[in-house]
Motif scaffolding. Sequence first.
Motif, PDB file in Angstrom:
ATOM      1  N   PRO A 225     -18.823   8.031 -25.774  1.00 26.76           N
ATOM      2  CA  PRO A 225     -18.999   8.675 -24.542  1.00 26.76           C
ATOM      3  C   PRO A 225     -20.341   8.849 -24.273  1.00 26.76           C
ATOM      4  O   PRO A 225     -21.068   8.875 -25.424  1.00 26.76           O
ATOM      5  CB  PRO A 225     -18.099   9.763 -24.591  1.00 26.76           C
ATOM      6  CG  PRO A 225     -18.367  10.272 -26.115  1.00 26.76           C
ATOM      7  CD  PRO A 225     -18.126   8.823 -26.766  1.00 26.76           C
TER       8      PRO A 225
ATOM      9  N   HIS B 115     -19.513   8.021 -19.145  1.00 23.65           N
ATOM     10  CA  HIS B 115     -18.234   8.287 -19.625  1.00 23.65           C
ATOM     11  C   HIS B 115     -18.287   9.581 -20.394  1.00 23.65           C
ATOM     12  O   HIS B 115     -18.845  10.002 -21.287  1.00 23.65           O
ATOM     13  CB  HIS B 115     -18.346   7.197 -20.659  1.00 23.65           C
ATOM     14  CG  HIS B 115     -17.035   7.164 -21.386  1.00 23.65           C
ATOM     15  ND1 HIS B 115     -16.860   6.370 -22.608  1.00 23.65           N
ATOM     16  CD2 HIS B 115     -15.840   8.014 -21.371  1.00 23.65           C
ATOM     17  CE1 HIS B 115     -15.788   6.705 -23.137  1.00 23.65           C
ATOM     18  NE2 HIS B 115     -14.922   7.454 -22.243  1.00 23.65           N
TER      19      HIS B 115
ATOM     20  N   ASP C 213      -9.824   5.778 -13.416  1.00 21.07           N
ATOM     21  CA  ASP C 213     -10.859   6.049 -14.266  1.00 21.07           C
ATOM     22  C   ASP C 213     -10.360   7.117 -15.630  1.00 21.07           C
ATOM     23  O   ASP C 213     -11.194   7.811 -15.959  1.00 21.07           O
ATOM     24  CB  ASP C 213     -11.830   6.817 -13.432  1.00 21.07           C
ATOM     25  CG  ASP C 213     -11.222   8.016 -12.781  1.00 21.07           C
ATOM     26  OD1 ASP C 213     -10.162   8.299 -12.612  1.00 21.07           O
ATOM     27  OD2 ASP C 213     -12.406   8.750 -11.907  1.00 21.07           O
TER      28      ASP C 213
ATOM     29  N   GLN D 209     -24.005   2.008 -14.241  1.00 20.16           N
ATOM     30  CA  GLN D 209     -22.883   2.367 -15.071  1.00 20.16           C
ATOM     31  C   GLN D 209     -22.626   3.931 -14.639  1.00 20.16           C
ATOM     32  O   GLN D 209     -23.354   4.832 -15.007  1.00 20.16           O
ATOM     33  CB  GLN D 209     -22.952   1.908 -16.564  1.00 20.16           C
ATOM     34  CG  GLN D 209     -21.702   1.946 -17.373  1.00 20.16           C
ATOM     35  CD  GLN D 209     -21.782   1.659 -18.717  1.00 20.16           C
ATOM     36  OE1 GLN D 209     -22.918   1.345 -19.155  1.00 20.16           O
ATOM     37  NE2 GLN D 209     -20.684   1.267 -19.244  1.00 20.16           N
TER      38      GLN D 209
ATOM     39  N   THR E 136     -12.433   9.809 -20.818  1.00 17.12           N
ATOM     40  CA  THR E 136     -11.479   9.970 -21.921  1.00 17.12           C
ATOM     41  C   THR E 136     -11.105  11.218 -22.265  1.00 17.12           C
ATOM     42  O   THR E 136     -11.941  12.146 -22.749  1.00 17.12           O
ATOM     43  CB  THR E 136     -12.002   9.153 -23.215  1.00 17.12           C
ATOM     44  OG1 THR E 136     -12.313   7.867 -22.933  1.00 17.12           O
ATOM     45  CG2 THR E 136     -11.005   8.887 -24.210  1.00 17.12           C
TER      46      THR E 136
ATOM     47  N   ALA F 283     -17.719   9.862 -12.418  1.00 14.43           N
ATOM     48  CA  ALA F 283     -17.652   9.398 -14.004  1.00 14.43           C
ATOM     49  C   ALA F 283     -16.623   8.681 -14.137  1.00 14.43           C
ATOM     50  O   ALA F 283     -15.472   8.815 -13.411  1.00 14.43           O
ATOM     51  CB  ALA F 283     -17.949  10.645 -14.758  1.00 14.43           C
ATOM     52  N   HIS F 284     -16.184   8.171 -15.456  1.00 17.57           N
ATOM     53  CA  HIS F 284     -14.907   7.987 -16.035  1.00 17.57           C
ATOM     54  C   HIS F 284     -14.793   8.599 -17.216  1.00 17.57           C
ATOM     55  O   HIS F 284     -15.591   9.254 -17.875  1.00 17.57           O
ATOM     56  CB  HIS F 284     -14.661   6.388 -16.018  1.00 17.57           C
ATOM     57  CG  HIS F 284     -15.609   5.828 -17.157  1.00 17.57           C
ATOM     58  ND1 HIS F 284     -15.127   5.467 -18.434  1.00 17.57           N
ATOM     59  CD2 HIS F 284     -16.881   5.487 -17.148  1.00 17.57           C
ATOM     60  CE1 HIS F 284     -16.076   4.985 -19.156  1.00 17.57           C
ATOM     61  NE2 HIS F 284     -17.010   4.809 -18.348  1.00 17.57           N
TER      62      HIS F 284
END
Length: 288
Positions: free
Chosen positions: A56, A5, A148, A2, A133, A130-131
């Motif tokens: 995150p 985040h 992303d 994964q 927010t 990465a993704h």
Amino acid sequence: MQKPHVLVIDGMALLFRSFFATAMSGNYFMNEKGLPTNAVQGFARHVLTARGLFAPSHVVITWDKGMHTFRNDLFGGYKINRPAPPQEMVPQFDMAQELSKELGWINLGVVGMEADDTIASVLQKWEQEAHFTVVSGDKDLLQLLRPDVTLQFTKKGFSIYDTYHEQRFRDEYGIAPQQFPDVKAFMGDSSDGYPGVKGIGPKTALQLIQTYGDVDGVLASLHELKPGQRKKIEEAGELLHVSKQLAVIRNDVPIDVSLNDLYWEQAPASARDFCNEHGYRQVLRHLI
């Protein structure tokens, strides 16, 4: 495996929002040293709450560094009508970054650039790794949307946000996020103080970009426009291109930290002592 985040915080947006949320009623949360702490504590509470909401693995805080940026050099009227911050807020700029560091968060910002540019540069630097927010109140950031990236715009209190994904933007605007600066080039931005094309509002600006793609596409098709629209655009002249330059968020700010440096699980034990010393009682209640 994964991807990490990354929670990317527009520190300036949260600091100003937190200040005015309580300053309107004259509550500055003065500490024992006689310093106001309302913006600082509200900022930290926003970040801690966002961390709980969005879960995150990494956190980074972005800041403006001074009022003069390259955009002021491009256009003398850029943000010229913005009032100076209230005196109760002035000391809290440094206080917020100091608290952020004590809580274990990385602060990023470069003189001559805005927090938006640093945000874009963070997304650019780790776009394959990465993704993200992004928490802000600035709709200019819509141009940074991609698969992303999720934008969380502050809406109410500490936990209610207006969420934008790339598909929502495309559905609502009928263009790609990267075309948003072309829309702003025509409509201008009264808050930032740049003119766009006088007499062309948001609806017409969006229609022009939906039809012709970008500023150059509109200029190449002036013969297809109504005489009134054509005249307005021609009269704007070079200001149209300048407005687009002002609207585009740059992604070339040097980022001199590693992705691993942004990893954050919880505040260090020393942060509690720091908050006690500086009267940050509201923050203390939100620390694990």
